[in-house]
Design a protein around this motif. Structure first.
Motif, mmCIF file in Angstrom:
data_model
loop_
_atom_site.group_PDB
_atom_site.id
_atom_site.type_symbol
_atom_site.label_atom_id
_atom_site.label_comp_id
_atom_site.label_asym_id
_atom_site.label_seq_id
_atom_site.Cartn_x
_atom_site.Cartn_y
_atom_site.Cartn_z
ATOM 1 N N HIS A 231 45.363 38.044 48.519
ATOM 2 C CA HIS A 231 46.403 37.047 49.826
ATOM 3 C C HIS A 231 46.267 36.481 49.402
ATOM 4 O O HIS A 231 45.547 35.328 48.779
ATOM 5 C CB HIS A 231 45.341 37.040 51.089
ATOM 6 C CG HIS A 231 45.966 38.124 52.246
ATOM 7 N ND1 HIS A 231 47.193 38.703 52.108
ATOM 8 C CD2 HIS A 231 45.474 39.151 52.989
ATOM 9 C CE1 HIS A 231 47.193 39.699 52.584
ATOM 10 N NE2 HIS A 231 46.238 39.888 53.664
ATOM 11 N N ASP A 232 47.442 34.859 49.543
ATOM 12 C CA ASP A 232 46.941 34.018 48.744
ATOM 13 C C ASP A 232 46.433 32.927 50.632
ATOM 14 O O ASP A 232 45.569 33.051 51.312
ATOM 15 C CB ASP A 232 48.703 32.708 49.042
ATOM 16 C CG ASP A 232 49.237 32.877 50.504
ATOM 17 O OD1 ASP A 232 49.313 33.580 51.260
ATOM 18 O OD2 ASP A 232 50.900 31.948 50.165
ATOM 19 N N TRP B 88 47.382 30.948 52.474
ATOM 20 C CA TRP B 88 48.250 31.295 54.101
ATOM 21 C C TRP B 88 47.613 32.676 54.657
ATOM 22 O O TRP B 88 47.812 32.493 55.932
ATOM 23 C CB TRP B 88 49.600 30.975 54.298
ATOM 24 C CG TRP B 88 50.017 29.230 53.876
ATOM 25 C CD1 TRP B 88 50.853 29.270 52.218
ATOM 26 C CD2 TRP B 88 48.894 28.050 53.766
ATOM 27 N NE1 TRP B 88 51.346 27.743 52.654
ATOM 28 C CE2 TRP B 88 50.429 27.180 52.935
ATOM 29 C CE3 TRP B 88 48.501 28.195 54.529
ATOM 30 C CZ2 TRP B 88 49.756 25.620 52.837
ATOM 31 C CZ3 TRP B 88 48.262 26.568 55.104
ATOM 32 C CH2 TRP B 88 48.531 25.503 54.076
ATOM 33 N N GLY B 89 47.651 33.306 53.664
ATOM 34 C CA GLY B 89 48.384 34.947 53.939
ATOM 35 C C GLY B 89 46.213 34.989 54.324
ATOM 36 O O GLY B 89 46.571 35.907 55.884
ATOM 37 N N TRP B 90 45.126 34.594 54.008
ATOM 38 C CA TRP B 90 44.052 34.724 54.220
ATOM 39 C C TRP B 90 43.630 33.825 56.157
ATOM 40 O O TRP B 90 42.895 34.259 56.213
ATOM 41 C CB TRP B 90 42.711 34.078 53.593
ATOM 42 C CG TRP B 90 42.466 35.549 52.370
ATOM 43 C CD1 TRP B 90 43.533 34.906 51.136
ATOM 44 C CD2 TRP B 90 42.647 36.482 52.850
ATOM 45 N NE1 TRP B 90 42.503 36.240 50.347
ATOM 46 C CE2 TRP B 90 42.261 37.179 51.013
ATOM 47 C CE3 TRP B 90 42.286 37.283 53.474
ATOM 48 C CZ2 TRP B 90 42.031 38.474 51.015
ATOM 49 C CZ3 TRP B 90 41.335 38.395 53.488
ATOM 50 C CH2 TRP B 90 41.596 39.190 52.339
ATOM 51 N N GLU C 292 45.709 33.717 58.141
ATOM 52 C CA GLU C 292 46.664 34.492 58.741
ATOM 53 C C GLU C 292 46.565 35.814 59.507
ATOM 54 O O GLU C 292 45.789 36.111 60.499
ATOM 55 C CB GLU C 292 48.376 35.013 58.318
ATOM 56 C CG GLU C 292 49.101 33.727 58.352
ATOM 57 C CD GLU C 292 51.049 33.620 57.663
ATOM 58 O OE1 GLU C 292 50.484 35.207 57.211
ATOM 59 O OE2 GLU C 292 51.226 33.220 57.845
ATOM 60 N N HIS C 293 45.071 36.407 58.769
ATOM 61 C CA HIS C 293 44.068 37.337 58.937
ATOM 62 C C HIS C 293 43.169 36.736 60.093
ATOM 63 O O HIS C 293 43.339 37.420 60.346
ATOM 64 C CB HIS C 293 43.600 37.498 57.434
ATOM 65 C CG HIS C 293 42.402 38.451 57.414
ATOM 66 N ND1 HIS C 293 43.238 40.319 57.354
ATOM 67 C CD2 HIS C 293 41.152 38.867 57.750
ATOM 68 C CE1 HIS C 293 41.360 40.827 58.047
ATOM 69 N NE2 HIS C 293 41.347 39.831 57.831
#
Length: 321
Positions: free
Chosen positions: A101-102, A104-106, A108-109
């Protein structure tokens, strides 16, 4: 910034700082980041705070002013309630990285997890998370910076459990606080073995990056030597402690020496450690002591030696298969 006071920082000239950037290297809190991304911009910083819904600790801003993303190649051992875990802190997350994940992805997680917890508790989620994931390793390890007022800037680490078939590994997800701030975390990064030694595994990506700098000319070679000199004091040198007769007062070095002795089947080393008053029954990694490690590695000679010394197996409940 507190990091500057706690870590001896070389006095880089403007030309040296540019040379570091040209070779995608950065220096923060006494440690070298390789494959370093450009520093964070004011626009990017504002976006992080907007998405997070919170201001950021000064040490994190300082790190991102050095490099907004990159890689680390040091070693870290985390104590999860007695279970000593070799922790992989290889990545510094950033937007649009090609990792699991980048950034932002982490984030959002974490937001999804926070919302799920609120729903389970019959509460309405306020849209905020108290911890920002800033690095780690794929989906197995994550480093968090706390943004809650009561522990603002403190560093927590999380590790994912592995199946019971993996002996001497975590079999339950684990979370713990490891430092008061980001600078304190970086101070924990070092080397269990000398990266400059022949056949070494640790630190080789970092040394390759520094070698490329050294090959760029006289200025690069001088700067590379400065960086290399910063790495040598970070070696946790149990051999020197043993030779100087002080290893009995160094629990972390005892652990490394015992681990090396078990892995290599070095009975002479075990006898030296015994004669210098080391705790032969202390826990090593994975919640097990040296006899447990010897059994898992099938070191029969070592198993018999510990039995002769009256050192029995000991392991934390449920930690090893």
């Amino acid at each position: 910034m507190r990091c500057a006071r706690r870590a001896a920082m070389p006095e880089f000239t403007a030309a040296q700082q540019q040379l570091l950037r040209d070779h995608r290297l950065a220096w923060f809190a006494g440690r070298i980041i390789h494959d370093a991304r450009p520093p964070i911009s004011d626009t990017q910083l504002a976006e992080v705070e907007q998405r997070l819904g919170s201001r950021l600790p000064p040490e994190l801003i300082a790190l991102w002013r050095c490099a907004f993303g990159g890689r680390l190649d040091y070693e870290l051992c985390v104590d999860y309630d007695g279970h000593l875990h070799p922790y992989s802190f290889n990545e510094l997350f950033y937007p649009d990285s090609d990792g699991y994940h980048d950034l932002w992805g982490w984030l959002e997680h974490e937001q999804e997890c926070a919302e799920e917890v609120a729903v389970e508790n019959g509460e309405e989620w306020n849209g905020r998370v108290g911890f920002l994931p800033i690095g780690g390793f794929e989906y197995l390890e994550r480093v968090y910076v706390c943004v809650e007022p009561e522990a603002f800037g403190a560093i927590y680490v999380w590790s994912r459990a592995l199946p019971p078939a993996w002996p001497l590994r975590l079999h339950e997800d684990a979370l713990t606080r490891v430092a008061d701030d980001l600078c304190g975390l970086f101070e924990l990064l070092g080397f269990d073995e000398d990266p400059f030694a022949e056949g070494a595994d640790a630190g080789q990506e970092l040394l390759e990056a520094v070698d490329e700098l050294a090959a760029s000319g006289a200025e690069g070679e001088a700067l590379a030597q400065l960086l290399q000199s910063s790495l040598r004091p970070l070696v946790r040198d149990w051999r020197a402690a043993l030779e100087q007769g002080r290893i009995a007062g160094e629990p972390e070095l005892q652990r490394l020496a015992l681990t090396h002795a078990v892995r290599s089947g070095d009975i002479a080393l075990l006898e030296q450690l015994r004669d210098q008053g080391c705790d032969l029954g202390r826990l090593l990694t994975g919640g097990g002591n040296a006899p447990v490690h010897a059994r898992v590695m099938q070191r029969e000679v070592v198993i018999h030696w510990f039995a002769e010394q009256g050192v029995a197996e000991y392991q934390l409940d449920g930690d090893v298969a």
